[in-house]
Design an enzyme around this catalytic site. Structure first.
Site, short mmCIF file in Angstrom:
data_model
loop_
_atom_site.label_atom_id
_atom_site.label_comp_id
_atom_site.label_asym_id
_atom_site.label_seq_id
_atom_site.Cartn_x
_atom_site.Cartn_y
_atom_site.Cartn_z
N ASP A 161 -2.75 10.78 -7.44
CA ASP A 161 -2.77 11.74 -6.34
C ASP A 161 -2.00 11.16 -5.14
OD1 ASP A 161 -3.49 13.22 -4.11
OD2 ASP A 161 -5.59 13.42 -4.66
N LYS B 267 7.93 5.75 5.66
CA LYS B 267 8.38 6.83 4.76
C LYS B 267 9.21 6.22 3.63
CE LYS B 267 11.19 10.34 3.36
NZ LYS B 267 12.38 10.26 2.52
N HIS C 26 24.19 7.07 0.19
CA HIS C 26 23.70 8.45 0.15
C HIS C 26 24.82 9.43 -0.17
CE1 HIS C 26 19.53 8.91 1.21
NE2 HIS C 26 19.61 7.86 1.98
N GLU D 211 14.79 12.78 -4.33
CA GLU D 211 15.75 12.32 -3.32
C GLU D 211 16.76 11.34 -3.91
OE1 GLU D 211 13.94 10.93 0.35
OE2 GLU D 211 15.73 9.75 0.81
C1 MEV Z 1 15.10 7.73 3.58
O1 MEV Z 1 14.42 8.53 2.64
C2 MEV Z 1 14.30 6.48 3.87
C3 MEV Z 1 14.83 5.60 5.00
O2 MEV Z 1 15.04 6.39 6.16
C4 MEV Z 1 13.81 4.52 5.22
C5 MEV Z 1 14.07 3.67 6.45
O3 MEV Z 1 14.71 4.15 7.40
O4 MEV Z 1 13.58 2.52 6.46
C6 MEV Z 1 16.18 5.02 4.62
#
Ligand code: MEV
Length: 441
Positions: free
Chosen positions: A295, A279, A392, A87
């Protein structure tokens, strides 16, 4: 079934044989695909053989970027951290947070516990106290019989730490013996599963011996638990609020600190936000876990269970403002290994560990937790200041340009053109097509 795309004996085919069957059955352009798939084989046949051995039905390699985030200062030590992730912006974000905290005291990481867990599940028609009786009475016998399996780990300072009998009112007649382990520098899955299986046989025979046919006993399964709430590391950063600046987006350090803390509180109370927040943490954690041959599914599974340990899924990280000091910290379960598994077998995992100074498992826990926290800091900082799309989009633009095989000059012009415009695959393609057509005309 005649004419269907299934096969028996596939695993017995050679690598080329497997690809041949696949390309003939599933691709429109078999020769080209055959050439492409084999082109990803490593030139070094020995290394390719090692990679092939990790999995089954291996036909080629799936390449991922191997990146690094320099300038991490963790417990006073500088690190350049290897990260494997597809990513865009993740590595840039980690590097930027690392550099930011480098001049504000760096990251502090402390291992809070290293206990791993394994379970022997069985059905038994007697009371729990009977199981406890057998476990206690034959303790020395079990220990002696398991010695050949535990001896080496004990020499390294680990081994079996304890065991307890658990029952569940929802499932009468079902019990488990839950064992705890210290597996030192190995992740420990093989060690734990071997012990459990050996123990289950010994235990069943002792139950039968003690109660000779009085009770029904049936082994269900033996397996480690990937939930490791006592194999946890705490990572933190802190500094006076006044030192947080300068902050992008024209906000004061205090405004930033308060908005940041509120964003974290939102992730503490709302599972929808918590999932995305966590995430972001795993963007950092997983990429180092992968780079070091660990892992990542086990690590993620444990983390998400830990995030729901009070019954609601919540943010793993927390933020406090106390006496004008900004504190940001996270407790996270990380059952990692620096020996065994792929750690020394995968050529790049070995190099990753070397880049990190060949840490032991506890040191690796400390490093990885800090990277997770850095990633989270960078994401939330962007979210509450500039928004994340700007960063991004820069990476997205360069990915699209690479896809379109843009020249250096086209790259330069595109970056200039899109500095204040929305990037989409279509808009970039249109821009490049126009450039190329104007050049032709
Ligand atoms: C994107 O991979 C991760 C984010 O969405 C994490 C977040 O929102 O805190 C930017």
């Amino acid at each position: 079934m005649k004419g269907d795309k299934t096969i028996s004996g596939f695993s017995k085919l050679s690598k080329r044989g497997k690809i041949k069957w696949i390309v003939e059955n599933f691709f429109k352009d078999p020769e080209n695909v055959m050439r492409e798939m084999t082109s990803y084989w490593l030139k070094n046949e020995e290394q390719q053989k090692v990679l092939d051995g990790f999995s089954e039905n291996t036909i080629s390699n799936f390449t991922m970027p191997f990146s690094v985030a320099p300038n991490f200062v963790i417990n006073g030590q500088p690190y350049c951290v290897p990260m494997v992730i597809e990513e865009s912006s993740v590595v840039a974000a980690a590097s930027s947070a690392a550099k930011y905290w480098m001049s504000r005291g760096g990251f502090t990481s402390t291992v809070l516990g290293v206990k791993k867990i394994g379970q022997f599940h069985f059905n038994f028609s007697g009371e729990k106290s009977r199981i406890e009786y057998v476990l206690e009475k034959h303790k020395a016998y079990f220990e002696k019989k398991l010695k050949p399996y535990t001896e080496n780990m004990e020499k390294r300072g680990g081994g079996i730490l304890g065991s307890e009998v658990r029952d569940f009112p929802e499932e009468p007649g079902y019990y488990q013996i839950q064992m705890t382990f210290d597996t030192c520098d190995s992740m420990g899955a093989n060690f734990i599963n071997t012990i459990l299986e050996e123990f289950s046989t010994l235990f069943e025979s002792k139950v039968k011996e003690e109660f000779s046919g009085l009770y029904y006993f049936e082994t269900i399964m033996c397996i480690l638990s990937n939930y490791t709430p006592e194999c946890v590391v705490r990572a933190s950063v802190s500094c006076p609020i006044a030192d947080l600046g300068p902050i992008k987006g024209g906000v004061t350090p205090r405004q930033f600190a308060e908005k940041f803390a509120q964003a974290v509180r939102i992730a503490e109370i709302d599972p929808y936000r918590a999932t995305t927040h966590n995430k972001g943490i795993y963007n950092g954690i997983d990429s180092v876990v992968l780079a070091t041959g660990n892992d990542f599914r086990a690590i993620e599974a444990a983390g998400h269970t830990y995030a729901s340990r009070d019954g609601q899924y919540r943010s793993l990280s927390h933020c406090l403002i106390e006496d004008d000091i900004f504190h940001f910290y996270m407790d996270v379960p990380l059952a990692l290994g620096t020996v065994g598994g792929l750690t020394k077998l995968h050529p790049m995992a070995k190099r990753s560990l070397e880049m990190l100074g060949n840490p032991n498992a506890q040191e690796l826990m400390q490093i990885i937790a800090a990277v997770g926290l850095a990633q989270n800091f960078a994401a939330v900082r962007s979210l509450v200041t500039t928004g994340i799309q700007k960063g991004h989009m820069k990476m997205h633009l360069s990915n699209v340009l690479n896809q379109l095989k843009a020249t250096e000059q086209e790259f330069k012009l595109a970056v200039e053109h899109f500095s204040n415009k929305i990037v989409s695959h279509r808009s970039v393609k249109e821009f490049i097509d126009t450039l190329r057509n104007t050049k032709k005309a």
